[in-house]
Structures are given as C-alpha cells and as structure tokens.
Design a protein around this motif. Structure first.
Motif, PDB file in Angstrom:
ATOM      1  N   ALA A 219       0.802  -1.072  -0.215  1.00  0.00           N
ATOM      2  CA  ALA A 219      -0.042  -0.026  -0.134  1.00  0.00           C
ATOM      3  C   ALA A 219       0.893   1.307   0.093  1.00  0.00           C
ATOM      4  O   ALA A 219       1.948   1.308   0.588  1.00  0.00           O
ATOM      5  N   MET A 220       0.035   2.334  -0.516  1.00  0.00           N
ATOM      6  CA  MET A 220       0.865   3.389  -1.015  1.00  0.00           C
ATOM      7  C   MET A 220       0.017   4.679  -0.427  1.00  0.00           C
ATOM      8  O   MET A 220      -0.938   4.666  -0.554  1.00  0.00           O
ATOM      9  N   PRO A 221       0.507   5.772   0.279  1.00  0.00           N
ATOM     10  CA  PRO A 221      -0.399   6.790   0.788  1.00  0.00           C
ATOM     11  C   PRO A 221      -0.590   7.943  -0.448  1.00  0.00           C
ATOM     12  O   PRO A 221      -0.114   8.080  -1.210  1.00  0.00           O
ATOM     13  N   ILE A 222      -1.941   8.332  -0.162  1.00  0.00           N
ATOM     14  CA  ILE A 222      -2.199   9.402  -0.914  1.00  0.00           C
ATOM     15  C   ILE A 222      -2.268  10.721   0.025  1.00  0.00           C
ATOM     16  O   ILE A 222      -2.591  10.671   0.945  1.00  0.00           O
ATOM     17  N   ARG A 223      -1.654  11.702  -0.549  1.00  0.00           N
ATOM     18  CA  ARG A 223      -1.479  13.095   0.198  1.00  0.00           C
ATOM     19  C   ARG A 223      -2.304  13.998  -0.302  1.00  0.00           C
ATOM     20  O   ARG A 223      -2.594  14.346  -1.342  1.00  0.00           O
ATOM     21  N   ASN A 224      -2.863  15.020   0.650  1.00  0.00           N
ATOM     22  CA  ASN A 224      -3.569  16.195   0.264  1.00  0.00           C
ATOM     23  C   ASN A 224      -2.738  17.321  -0.236  1.00  0.00           C
ATOM     24  O   ASN A 224      -1.116  17.020  -0.258  1.00  0.00           O
ATOM     25  N   GLU A 225      -3.013  18.526  -0.590  1.00  0.00           N
ATOM     26  CA  GLU A 225      -2.283  19.559  -1.073  1.00  0.00           C
ATOM     27  C   GLU A 225      -0.986  19.765   0.039  1.00  0.00           C
ATOM     28  O   GLU A 225      -0.007  20.329  -0.355  1.00  0.00           O
ATOM     29  N   ALA A 226      -1.241  19.796   1.233  1.00  0.00           N
ATOM     30  CA  ALA A 226      -0.348  20.157   2.219  1.00  0.00           C
ATOM     31  C   ALA A 226       0.664  18.988   2.416  1.00  0.00           C
ATOM     32  O   ALA A 226       1.472  19.061   3.272  1.00  0.00           O
ATOM     33  N   GLY A 227       0.518  17.905   1.589  1.00  0.00           N
ATOM     34  CA  GLY A 227       1.685  16.667   1.657  1.00  0.00           C
ATOM     35  C   GLY A 227       1.029  15.693   3.109  1.00  0.00           C
ATOM     36  O   GLY A 227       1.837  14.985   3.028  1.00  0.00           O
ATOM     37  N   VAL A 228       0.018  15.968   3.543  1.00  0.00           N
ATOM     38  CA  VAL A 228      -0.382  15.028   4.762  1.00  0.00           C
ATOM     39  C   VAL A 228      -1.127  13.939   3.935  1.00  0.00           C
ATOM     40  O   VAL A 228      -1.832  13.978   3.368  1.00  0.00           O
ATOM     41  N   PRO A 229      -0.695  12.729   4.376  1.00  0.00           N
ATOM     42  CA  PRO A 229      -1.434  11.422   4.195  1.00  0.00           C
ATOM     43  C   PRO A 229      -2.947  11.346   4.477  1.00  0.00           C
ATOM     44  O   PRO A 229      -3.150  11.599   5.755  1.00  0.00           O
ATOM     45  N   VAL A 230      -3.770  11.402   3.504  1.00  0.00           N
ATOM     46  CA  VAL A 230      -5.028  11.321   3.898  1.00  0.00           C
ATOM     47  C   VAL A 230      -5.793  10.025   3.702  1.00  0.00           C
ATOM     48  O   VAL A 230      -7.018   9.596   4.158  1.00  0.00           O
ATOM     49  N   ALA A 231      -5.155   9.209   2.941  1.00  0.00           N
ATOM     50  CA  ALA A 231      -5.956   7.896   2.507  1.00  0.00           C
ATOM     51  C   ALA A 231      -4.749   7.117   1.738  1.00  0.00           C
ATOM     52  O   ALA A 231      -3.564   7.535   1.810  1.00  0.00           O
ATOM     53  N   SER A 232      -5.151   5.921   1.581  1.00  0.00           N
ATOM     54  CA  SER A 232      -4.067   5.030   0.775  1.00  0.00           C
ATOM     55  C   SER A 232      -4.657   4.001  -0.084  1.00  0.00           C
ATOM     56  O   SER A 232      -5.899   3.865  -0.154  1.00  0.00           O
ATOM     57  N   LEU A 233      -3.934   3.574  -1.248  1.00  0.00           N
ATOM     58  CA  LEU A 233      -4.477   2.547  -2.206  1.00  0.00           C
ATOM     59  C   LEU A 233      -3.495   1.351  -1.875  1.00  0.00           C
ATOM     60  O   LEU A 233      -2.069   1.751  -1.956  1.00  0.00           O
ATOM     61  N   GLY A 234      -4.113   0.364  -1.939  1.00  0.00           N
ATOM     62  CA  GLY A 234      -3.333  -0.965  -1.997  1.00  0.00           C
ATOM     63  C   GLY A 234      -3.860  -2.333  -2.660  1.00  0.00           C
ATOM     64  O   GLY A 234      -4.961  -2.072  -3.171  1.00  0.00           O
ATOM     65  N   PHE A 235      -3.109  -3.368  -2.442  1.00  0.00           N
ATOM     66  CA  PHE A 235      -3.459  -4.445  -2.887  1.00  0.00           C
ATOM     67  C   PHE A 235      -3.473  -5.379  -1.807  1.00  0.00           C
ATOM     68  O   PHE A 235      -2.672  -5.346  -0.910  1.00  0.00           O
ATOM     69  N   THR A 236      -4.378  -6.419  -1.924  1.00  0.00           N
ATOM     70  CA  THR A 236      -4.042  -7.602  -1.063  1.00  0.00           C
ATOM     71  C   THR A 236      -4.069  -8.792  -1.842  1.00  0.00           C
ATOM     72  O   THR A 236      -4.910  -9.091  -2.674  1.00  0.00           O
TER      73      THR A 236
END
Lengths: 254, 254
Positions: free
Chosen positions: B208-225
């Motif tokens: 899994a890898m994080p998705i960041r908002n404009e400010a660079g803070v991770p708000v979500a993640s996308l991943g495989f299982t």
DNA sequence: TTTCATCTTTCCATATTATGATAAAATAAC
DNA sequence: GTTATTTTATCATAATATGGAAAGATGAAA
C-alpha cells in the motif's frame, strides 16, 4: 422548507439546512453567496457556520474556487452507517437474493427532500440503463417506479407539495407531466407497488415497492429494472411477490 | 481530543464531537449515558443536541433500546459525496485499472481519528481475507499496510500519539507489538510504501502507498491484497510502481 | 409484586454564546 | 487601473444555549 426541529437549537438547525443545501446542489459545490441566497441566513452567520463545518471536515472547501462541498467525514460516516443496523445492511441480503432469484438489476432507493437517491444496487445479467445510474445518483420524486412507490404512500398534502416543487424538473423526463404522476400514484396505491413498462426509458421496465418505517411512512424502496423484451405474462406480479416477501422481512426488523 | 474549531461555535463543535463518538463506537449505537461520559458534556445538553440531530436524521435512535447511531442522512450524504469531486470518485478509475491490470483485490483506505477505514474496494479473482472486510470496515492505525502507509508519513509527534492510543488494540493482532509498528513505519518511510507478507494474516500479503493532500499530509491510501502463494521475485516492486503511477495521477488533481 | 438504583427527559432562570450590522480585504469584471 | 462583487474579520448586543435540579421511565433484585 424542512421542518425545523422541535426543541430548538437554532445553530444546529441552520447547520443542518446548509448541509442539505450543499448535498442537494451541484456536486462541484456551492459558493457562500449561493448558500446565503438559498438559506436566507445572514452572510456572516453563514460564513461562520460553513467554516466551522469545514474545520470538522463535514464540509470541504475548494480554496481556489471558494466552493463548499461535502467533506471527507461524509464518506466515512456514510461507510460506517452502511455497516451498522441501518437500511443498507438490512437490505443487503435482500438485494443479493432478489438479484440471484431473478438475474435482474435490483436497487435500494431512499427519499431525501424532493429526491429519490440510489443507496445500493446489484447489477443484473443484462446491463440496463437506469434513471439514477449508480450509487448516489438521484431523480426528482415522481420519476420512475422506485420514486413513485415512495411518493404514493405519503400524505396527500406532502405529495402535493413535492409534486408542485418538482413540476419543472419532471418536465425534463420523457412524457411525464404532473398529471401523469398523479395517475401513477393512484394506480400504485391500489396495486401496492409501482410499475413502469417502457414509458420513461424506451425498452426498459421497472417494478418497485416501498419500505416503511415504524410509523408506516415510506422511507425507501426496493425494486427491479429489466428489459421490456423479457416481459412475460405474470412476470410483474411474480416480481412484486418477491419484493413483498423481502420487504416483509426487512420491516419486521424495524 | 479533536482540535476545537477556530472561530468557535460551541454547539457545532459539540455536535461534531458527538457524531464522531457515535461513528467510532459500537455500530449498534451508543446510549446517552455512554456519550455523556465520553464527551464530558452535561447530560441535558448532550440530550438536547442528540435529539436535534435525530430530528434532522443525521442520527437515528433505536427507541426500544434508547441507542443513538448514525442516521439515514449519513447514507445519503455519503453516497452523494462519493459522486462529487472527492476522494472516492477521484480514485474510482484507479481502483478499476489496478484491479484489471493485476487481477488482485484493490482498496482505498482513509484515515479517521485513530483508525483506518475502507472507503472503497474492488474484489480480485481470488477471494482473500482482508483486515477491514468490506466497505466501512476499520482497523486501528498501525495494523496492516494500508494503515501503516498513512501513519508512516505523519509527523513524529502525531505518530507517537496515535500509537500510544492504539497500543492496546494493536495487541489484538497477530504478533504486532508497538515496537514492531515503529519498525514498519521506519521501513515504509525509506521504501516509500508499506509491505506485509503473511505477517498479520498467514498466507495473505499486502502492498500500500499513501495519497497526500495539498499540504503533503497523507489522508488515504491505495493498496493491494493478495495470496502469498502468488509471490514472485519483483512482484512487490512491480505492484508498487503501479500504485505510484495511479497516485501521481490522483494527487495531480488536488 | 414492591423497592431501589440507574438512566432518560423536561423545566427554567441565567449568562454565555451566537448574531448580524458594519467595515475591511480580497477577487473578479470591466 | 477602476469599479463591482464576493469573502473575511470585528464587536456590541440580545437572543440562544446552558446546566442544575427534579420528575419520569426503565430495569434489576428482593
């Protein structure tokens, strides 16, 4: 518009109104000005409430375009609510069973203000065009069997109010003047469920039945959408019986 | 707990707190007493706020058992928000593409307080057991690659706070003391994405890898299982590259 | 059934909190 | 560059939310 809450907490009532206005408006969001006009609130008050809601991430704000839209918390609350003992999870099994027994596209619609919104659906074997599209899509109350089935069992007074409000929007649909909606309501009340055979979308048929809350007020509906080409004598009655059985199960758990 | 909103609207802040407490608690709902204890609010105040929220259907109340839970509006707002230019619709295509390219189960997780919540997912060819289960399910931040990938890129201070708060709950997972979470965070920061190969659920792997908002803070993640049995040399790196490409697309639209 | 303890709901005087008129700042339009 | 529109910030005022207290419900135990 919406009935103000009993015991009165002005600020909360206003915040709830704004949430509704934003949810019902353009999915791209609404500007402060628009919301001030729609709500009738003082600009400063409106601004303050909106920014507090943004602070709690119930709303999000596109800073560049200064537009307010539903925030990240709404995804989360929505996803969470779907897990609890609410409508969606109570209907999950029913949707799956109906889909399995018939192979048709099944959906769960809910009433929200003057609209009917698709909360969940299971796609059938054939891809069929539906009025609402996928989850989250909406149509004005009055258009389509899912929405008519709910509208039909509301108070006369509320029906009149809603149809008056929706008159213009219903005109956008194929051959659906308000008088026809009234006729459909009448038929639905007698029959107990709503039917549409190729009238709104050529070649597409639908059957839907309301789900009522403890007080007997319709809050949602369960229905099928399928190809007119598949129609056989007694098919609609058969589908209606399947819906009846599932809805009995669902309502028993109220 | 939650940072009180800037300009202050006490009532709204309190209402938001209650919504959070209810969303994070037992899906069966919380009683007035529980909420009073958790929030520290005066009983009468709490009661009034809750009932106003019920009036607006943001909350629902099980009258028999006197429990408050998330209301019908939350389904609707959630479904609506998913249509707008928010996370879910921005990630929809990515989930579908990732699923198609790899055949694996893909998911979108979001951060909410101390939890990681499954907002959306596409099931893969093989049925795999996941930590969060279906949409709406949650795990404490720290458990699983989806959640570690977000945690890893937060401020040190926030990481410490969250891990301290979650220590007990993390203990419920297979072989996951807090020290191990710290190690995983370290590895994830270096690697850029989180990996778990059969450590949390035997035989199940995740990237899994994080998705960041404009400010660079991770708000979500996308991943495989996927199944450990499928592992081949370079598979993880390959999957990570696919995630990177999609997340670049998503973040570009911020 | 009756008693007791716990939890929920209503009431109301008080002062804290939200309100909105006004003005300043920031954009957008011309 | 100037003007018109929209968004923020400020602050005295009054309307609103507050919370103590007490009544009502509910449920458990005797």
């Amino acid at each position: 518009m919406s009935v103000s809450s009993a015991g009165g907490s002005q600020l909360l009532d206003r915040a709830a109104l704004l949430l509704d206005l934003i949810a019902d408006g353009n999915p791209e969001g609404a500007t402060l000005k628009e919301l001030v006009d729609l709500s009738g609130l003082n600009t400063a008050t409106c601004h303050r409430i909106l920014n507090t809601l943004v602070g709690h991430r119930l709303l999000a704000r596109d800073d560049k375009r200064k537009r307010y839209r539903l925030g990240a918390k709404m995804f989360i609350y929505g996803a969470r609510a779907a897990r609890g003992p609410g409508l969606i999870s109570r209907c999950e099994m029913s949707l799956a069973r109906l889909r399995k027994k018939t192979g048709e596209t099944t959906h769960l619609m809910a009433r929200h203000n003057h609209d009917s919104i698709c909360l969940d659906r299971r796609d059938g074997e054939c891809v069929v065009q539906t009025l609402t599209g996928s989850i989250g899509g909406s149509v004005p109350l009055g258009a389509g069997p899912g929405s008519i089935s709910m509208l039909a069992f509301l108070d006369r007074e509320e029906q009149e109010f809603i149809l008056r409000a929706n008159a213009a929007r219903l005109g956008d649909f194929r051959d659906l003047p308000v008088e026809k909606a009234w006729r459909l309501i009448e038929e639905t009340r007698i029959r107990g469920y709503a039917v549409d055979i190729g009238e709104l979308i050529p070649g597409i048929a639908g059957v839907a039945m309301p789900i009522r809350n403890e007080a007997g007020v319709p809050v949602a509906s369960l229905g099928f959408t399928f190809l007119c080409a598949k129609m056989t004598p007694g098919l609609v009655e058969n589908y209606a019986a399947l819906l009846r059985a599932e809805i009995d199960l669902i309502e028993r758990r109220n």
